[in-house]
Design a protein around this motif. Sequence first.
Motif, PDB file in Angstrom:
ATOM      1  N   GLU A 199      -9.293 -34.379 -53.036  1.00  0.00           N
ATOM      2  CA  GLU A 199      -8.540 -34.530 -51.792  1.00  0.00           C
ATOM      3  C   GLU A 199      -8.575 -35.970 -51.306  1.00  0.00           C
ATOM      4  O   GLU A 199      -7.574 -36.497 -50.802  1.00  0.00           O
ATOM      5  CB  GLU A 199      -9.100 -33.609 -50.712  1.00  0.00           C
ATOM      6  CG  GLU A 199      -8.350 -33.670 -49.388  1.00  0.00           C
ATOM      7  CD  GLU A 199      -6.860 -33.364 -49.516  1.00  0.00           C
ATOM      8  OE1 GLU A 199      -6.083 -33.916 -48.710  1.00  0.00           O
ATOM      9  OE2 GLU A 199      -6.482 -32.590 -50.421  1.00  0.00           O
TER      10      GLU A 199
ATOM     11  N   ARG B 237      -6.119 -37.790 -53.393  1.00  0.00           N
ATOM     12  CA  ARG B 237      -4.752 -37.456 -52.989  1.00  0.00           C
ATOM     13  C   ARG B 237      -4.339 -38.276 -51.745  1.00  0.00           C
ATOM     14  O   ARG B 237      -3.263 -38.868 -51.712  1.00  0.00           O
ATOM     15  CB  ARG B 237      -4.668 -35.962 -52.672  1.00  0.00           C
ATOM     16  CG  ARG B 237      -3.236 -35.463 -52.399  1.00  0.00           C
ATOM     17  CD  ARG B 237      -3.271 -34.110 -51.697  1.00  0.00           C
ATOM     18  NE  ARG B 237      -4.130 -33.179 -52.354  1.00  0.00           N
ATOM     19  CZ  ARG B 237      -3.782 -32.385 -53.372  1.00  0.00           C
ATOM     20  NH1 ARG B 237      -2.540 -32.423 -53.822  1.00  0.00           N
ATOM     21  NH2 ARG B 237      -4.645 -31.550 -53.911  1.00  0.00           N
ATOM     22  N   GLN B 238      -5.222 -38.297 -50.729  1.00  0.00           N
ATOM     23  CA  GLN B 238      -4.893 -39.015 -49.498  1.00  0.00           C
ATOM     24  C   GLN B 238      -4.843 -40.523 -49.727  1.00  0.00           C
ATOM     25  O   GLN B 238      -3.989 -41.228 -49.170  1.00  0.00           O
ATOM     26  CB  GLN B 238      -5.906 -38.672 -48.412  1.00  0.00           C
ATOM     27  CG  GLN B 238      -5.802 -37.242 -47.907  1.00  0.00           C
ATOM     28  CD  GLN B 238      -6.490 -37.060 -46.570  1.00  0.00           C
ATOM     29  OE1 GLN B 238      -6.484 -37.947 -45.723  1.00  0.00           O
ATOM     30  NE2 GLN B 238      -7.073 -35.902 -46.361  1.00  0.00           N
TER      31      GLN B 238
ATOM     32  N   ARG C 195      -4.028 -42.186 -52.473  1.00  0.00           N
ATOM     33  CA  ARG C 195      -2.779 -42.553 -53.132  1.00  0.00           C
ATOM     34  C   ARG C 195      -1.589 -42.363 -52.197  1.00  0.00           C
ATOM     35  O   ARG C 195      -0.646 -43.157 -52.208  1.00  0.00           O
ATOM     36  CB  ARG C 195      -2.587 -41.715 -54.403  1.00  0.00           C
ATOM     37  CG  ARG C 195      -3.554 -42.030 -55.533  1.00  0.00           C
ATOM     38  CD  ARG C 195      -3.461 -43.460 -55.981  1.00  0.00           C
ATOM     39  NE  ARG C 195      -4.226 -43.711 -57.207  1.00  0.00           N
ATOM     40  CZ  ARG C 195      -4.815 -44.849 -57.495  1.00  0.00           C
ATOM     41  NH1 ARG C 195      -4.753 -45.867 -56.647  1.00  0.00           N
ATOM     42  NH2 ARG C 195      -5.486 -45.002 -58.628  1.00  0.00           N
ATOM     43  N   ARG C 196      -1.638 -41.336 -51.347  1.00  0.00           N
ATOM     44  CA  ARG C 196      -0.550 -41.092 -50.405  1.00  0.00           C
ATOM     45  C   ARG C 196      -0.411 -42.253 -49.427  1.00  0.00           C
ATOM     46  O   ARG C 196       0.685 -42.580 -48.977  1.00  0.00           O
ATOM     47  CB  ARG C 196      -0.809 -39.790 -49.642  1.00  0.00           C
ATOM     48  CG  ARG C 196       0.350 -39.343 -48.734  1.00  0.00           C
ATOM     49  CD  ARG C 196      -0.032 -38.060 -48.031  1.00  0.00           C
ATOM     50  NE  ARG C 196      -0.258 -36.991 -48.980  1.00  0.00           N
ATOM     51  CZ  ARG C 196      -0.935 -35.875 -48.687  1.00  0.00           C
ATOM     52  NH1 ARG C 196      -1.475 -35.723 -47.495  1.00  0.00           N
ATOM     53  NH2 ARG C 196      -1.077 -34.926 -49.595  1.00  0.00           N
TER      54      ARG C 196
ATOM     55  N   LEU D 227      -3.259 -36.908 -59.907  1.00  0.00           N
ATOM     56  CA  LEU D 227      -3.348 -37.469 -58.567  1.00  0.00           C
ATOM     57  C   LEU D 227      -3.549 -38.985 -58.565  1.00  0.00           C
ATOM     58  O   LEU D 227      -3.551 -39.616 -57.518  1.00  0.00           O
ATOM     59  CB  LEU D 227      -4.494 -36.805 -57.793  1.00  0.00           C
ATOM     60  CG  LEU D 227      -4.270 -35.330 -57.431  1.00  0.00           C
ATOM     61  CD1 LEU D 227      -5.532 -34.730 -56.842  1.00  0.00           C
ATOM     62  CD2 LEU D 227      -3.106 -35.199 -56.445  1.00  0.00           C
TER      63      LEU D 227
END
Length: 231
Positions: free
Chosen positions: A69, A72-73, A75-76, A101
């Motif tokens: 997670e 994920r955040q 890279r976002r 991811l």
Amino acid sequence: MRDRRGPIRVLVVEDEPMQGWLTVQVLETQGGMEAVLATSGMEGLKLARSFQPDVILLDLILPGMSGLEMLRQYRREGGRAEVLAVTGVQTEWGKRMSLALGASFLLSKPVNWEELVRTVRMLESGLEGECQELLKALGAKGKGKGFFQAAYCAALLGEGRCELLKEAYIEAAARDRSSPVNISKNIERLAEELHGRRTELFCRLFPGWREGPPTNREFLDILSQAARIPL
């Protein structure tokens, strides 16, 4: 782009305090590295924003926010550091998810310190560049399509971005506006050329050289593996 004159900045995200502290000490004693420790995914995300690391050493199993997670955040939000995912429970699903991811490489626990340091340096400089340097050490001239395509395909396979040789050919063909068949032939010619020269390093890396040049898959796999080890 990182200032090449400065140290490699490494963010270690590890919830086991002793393991995290030891990892930081190992990295900082190598020279040319600066490491900081986060003990949770949330803390790791905050430090990633402020510390601006070149490489993130990320434990996938963390309390609260998991490593996946956090990745994920990160890279976002546009984070661009190379991510070395570390886990003691390596599953095919975990590997695929971490790579999907945005992880650059996956390493299993218990960590081998020499392998860890080599991988961090390789990620910061890029496996493709390391493969090019190894090809030159093997006697390649450092020019020509086969030289660059072999280094690129070896990096694709070695970093887990492609599992099948055909996939690597397709990626290289798209980059070079060529065809997978031409990529295969160029790499095959390079392997035959290096086999013909049979330097001492080539004979050491390819023990089956007496039976003929290695296949493309053998050539690229050994190239990517050996590129992580200092000559």
